[in-house]
Design an enzyme around this catalytic site. Structure first.
Site, short mmCIF file in Angstrom:
data_model
loop_
_atom_site.label_atom_id
_atom_site.label_comp_id
_atom_site.label_asym_id
_atom_site.label_seq_id
_atom_site.Cartn_x
_atom_site.Cartn_y
_atom_site.Cartn_z
N TYR A 1 -13.44 -0.41 -10.74
CA TYR A 1 -12.33 0.29 -10.09
C TYR A 1 -12.14 -0.21 -8.66
O TYR A 1 -11.04 -0.50 -8.22
CB TYR A 1 -12.59 1.80 -10.12
CG TYR A 1 -11.67 2.60 -9.23
CD1 TYR A 1 -10.40 2.96 -9.67
CD2 TYR A 1 -12.05 3.00 -7.95
CE1 TYR A 1 -9.55 3.70 -8.87
CE2 TYR A 1 -11.21 3.73 -7.14
CZ TYR A 1 -9.96 4.08 -7.60
OH TYR A 1 -9.12 4.79 -6.80
N HIS B 1 -7.78 2.87 4.34
CA HIS B 1 -8.89 3.50 3.63
C HIS B 1 -9.95 2.47 3.22
O HIS B 1 -9.71 1.28 3.29
CB HIS B 1 -8.42 4.30 2.41
CG HIS B 1 -7.81 3.45 1.34
ND1 HIS B 1 -6.52 3.01 1.37
CD2 HIS B 1 -8.34 2.97 0.19
CE1 HIS B 1 -6.27 2.30 0.29
NE2 HIS B 1 -7.36 2.26 -0.45
#
Length: 101
Positions: free
Chosen positions: A84, A21
């Site tokens: 993040y 990903h």
């Protein structure tokens, strides 16, 4: 991906690439829709990856990217999203080390 973003005037603010990903925080000019941008990035990067694999003599899968994607718009809290993205690798490694017995 950075080169592809530059072609359309898209600014990649943060990004990490994993084997399965990708996380990116992008600043997209208003003239482009999110769907166009993701389609462009996935399409052009798949072509480049296939060309690279072909030159190396390696087999390439018929489909490189999955059909879907997840998008969230960011406004005033962009730094939270960027943090993040930066911390994902450490977080995922930590998750793999958990003992669920």
């Amino acid at each position: 991906m950075k080169d592809l973003c530059r072609q359309r005037g898209i600014e990649m603010l943060e990004g990490t690439l994993k084997c399965d990903h990708v996380h990116m925080c992008l600043s997209i000019p208003p003239k482009y829709s999110i769907a166009f941008t993701i389609g462009f990035l996935k399409g052009k990067s798949a072509v480049r990856i296939h060309q690279y694999m072909h030159r190396k003599g390696q087999p390439t899968p018929k489909s490189f990217w999955s059909r879907g994607y997840c998008v969230s718009t960011v406004g005033l809290d962009a730094e939270t999203i960027r943090t993040y993205i930066r911390q994902q690798e450490a977080f995922e490694k930590q998750q793999m080390e958990l003992d669920f017995e």
